[in-house]
Design an enzyme around this catalytic site. Structure first.
Site, PDB file in Angstrom:
ATOM      1  N   SER A  86      41.084 -29.916 -22.250  1.00  0.00           N
ATOM      2  CA  SER A  86      40.183 -30.034 -23.691  1.00  0.00           C
ATOM      3  C   SER A  86      40.840 -30.659 -24.579  1.00  0.00           C
ATOM      4  O   SER A  86      40.317 -32.201 -23.989  1.00  0.00           O
ATOM      5  CB  SER A  86      40.104 -28.890 -23.969  1.00  0.00           C
ATOM      6  OG  SER A  86      38.955 -28.040 -24.764  1.00  0.00           O
ATOM      7  N   HIS A 120      37.208 -22.756 -18.432  1.00  0.00           N
ATOM      8  CA  HIS A 120      37.867 -23.692 -19.186  1.00  0.00           C
ATOM      9  C   HIS A 120      39.490 -23.111 -19.989  1.00  0.00           C
ATOM     10  O   HIS A 120      40.517 -24.456 -19.699  1.00  0.00           O
ATOM     11  CB  HIS A 120      37.464 -23.882 -20.057  1.00  0.00           C
ATOM     12  CG  HIS A 120      37.364 -25.174 -21.233  1.00  0.00           C
ATOM     13  ND1 HIS A 120      37.448 -26.397 -21.218  1.00  0.00           N
ATOM     14  CD2 HIS A 120      38.031 -25.705 -22.559  1.00  0.00           C
ATOM     15  CE1 HIS A 120      37.358 -27.677 -21.320  1.00  0.00           C
ATOM     16  NE2 HIS A 120      37.666 -25.974 -22.737  1.00  0.00           N
TER      17      HIS A 120
END
Length: 407
Positions: A174, A379
């Protein structure tokens, strides 16, 4: 997702009301003991080291190291180095919580690598400065730009100097991928110090992001103005040892509040929860959210609104002072010449597949563009999924081993 925003605002208000900015995050209070990354590593029989890096602008970063695996007995051998960097709200603990069999830090150590875990300025491990406290109004005056342009290169320099290696492998999740792109595009001399760079769901282009906080706050802070000015330069959901340990106590073991803990888990995971290892929640609650500057969040929301990967937008007047132009400059991604490997999921609200598809045309040395075949992969799955070892860790480590064999 409005509920998520409400919860975050309530946490902010609680922390502000308690005024615990002066409290040492490692202070001993009568709840479960808060463990550092080094302590977590040693609990599993692995050696651990803690290192401090003072950046050129005075932030003191805490890096952790697993120098070798007790399973291999190779402590005296020179080993290839891997540097692993966490995402937004995260810290080095992220890559340890899955335990020795499934966490990527241990998997790399068992594969014969010298493992280093980074911590960005402002999180629980890197909340010190050479000349000011975290309560100083200028302490939080940074975004992920500074993490990419200063923290990452200077951490890498420290690691390479100490280990004697000329270059290392990089893994970032990320925001850990965001800062990889910032570092290598704005300081291209660091391409030579990266053997292979592995970006797991990197948040770069964000025009199609559907993550709740991003879309909810975009109208208010996505462009320079009163909203962004009001929220900038301060800790966002500050790490609070009392709150964290209350969460840990409430959710650990036989939880007294199972419905609350389920809600907390959903708050973190959103709709991307089917693959996540829910048993990690008590450990997550010990150190997460680990702390960021509000500017980091605002900067991501700006990317959503502009649909460009560019530096922080201060508004036309200050942009001219800072950049000598009215609009913030875009990062020159074509300068990223290191071997780069990208990994993305089809159910990712932050690193949306449509945004990920824009990246390959910018990268002259993209070696792998991997779409996780599981259509539910989200994610957080890149670090906390039950299948993370098979889907992510093993392939990433194999690419690094292949590089070592060929070079």
């Amino acid at each position: 997702m409005l509920y998520l925003t409400f919860i975050l605002c309530m946490l902010l208000a609680l922390c502000d009301a308690l005024d615990l900015s002066h409290v040492d995050p490692y202070i001993d209070i009568p709840f479960k003991p808060l463990k550092t990354s080094a302590e977590r590593i040693r609990e599993h029989g692995y050696p651990a080291e803690s290192h401090s890096v003072e950046t050129s602008d005075g932030y003191i970063l805490n890096l952790f190291r697993i120098p070798y695996s007790p399973r291999l007995g190779n402590q005296r051998e020179q080993k290839p180095v891997v540097f692993i960097q966490h995402g937004l709200f995260g810290c080095s603990d992220c890559f340890l919580l899955n335990g020795p069999e499934n966490a990527i830090a241990y998997n790399f150590a068992d594969a014969g690598f010298d493992v280093w875990l980074g911590n960005a300025r402002g999180n629980i491990y890197s909340r010190k400065h050479a000349t000011m406290t975290a309560g100083h109004p200028k302490f939080w005056k940074f975004s992920w730009h500074e993490i990419g342009a200063i923290d990452m290169p200077e951490s890498i320099d420290y690691v390479l100097e100490l280990t004697g290696e000329p270059a290392l492998h990089y893994v970032g999740h990320s925001q850990g991928g965001t800062v990889y792109f910032v570092m290598l595009s704005s300081r291209p001399e660091y391409n030579a110090k990266i053997k292979t760079g592995h970006c797991l769901a990197p948040a770069v282009f964000m025009g199609n992001a559907t993550e709740g906080i991003v879309t909810t706050l975009a109208p208010y802070v996505g462009t320079p103005g009163a909203g962004a000015n009001l929220l900038s330069d301060q800790p966002f959901v500050p790490y609070n040892p009392y709150v964290q340990r209350l969460l840990d106590t409430a959710c650990g073991g036989q939880s007294t509040f199972p419905k609350y803990c389920q809600t907390l888990f959903l708050m973190w995971a959103g709709k991307e929860q089917s693959n996540l290892n829910a048993t990690l929640l008590p450990q997550l609650a010990e150190t997460h959210p680990a702390g960021i500057s509000t500017n980091q969040g605002i900067h991501y929301i700006q990317l959503k609104v502009s649909n460009k990967f560019r530096q922080y937008d201060f508004g036309a007047k200050k942009n001219k002072q800072q950049y000598r132009q009215a609009e913030p400059p875009e990062y020159p991604l074509e300068k990223i010449t290191a071997e780069t490997y990208l990994y993305y999921g089809l159910n990712d609200d932050s690193a949306n597949p449509m945004d990920m598809q824009r990246l390959p045309s910018y990268l002259p040395n993209l070696r792998v563009f991997h779409e996780v075949p599981n259509p539910t992969w989200g994610h957080l799955d890149f670090i906390f999924a039950k299948q993370v070892k098979e889907e992510i860790n093993d392939p990433v480590i194999q690419y690094c081993r292949d590089y070592e064999e060929l070079n």
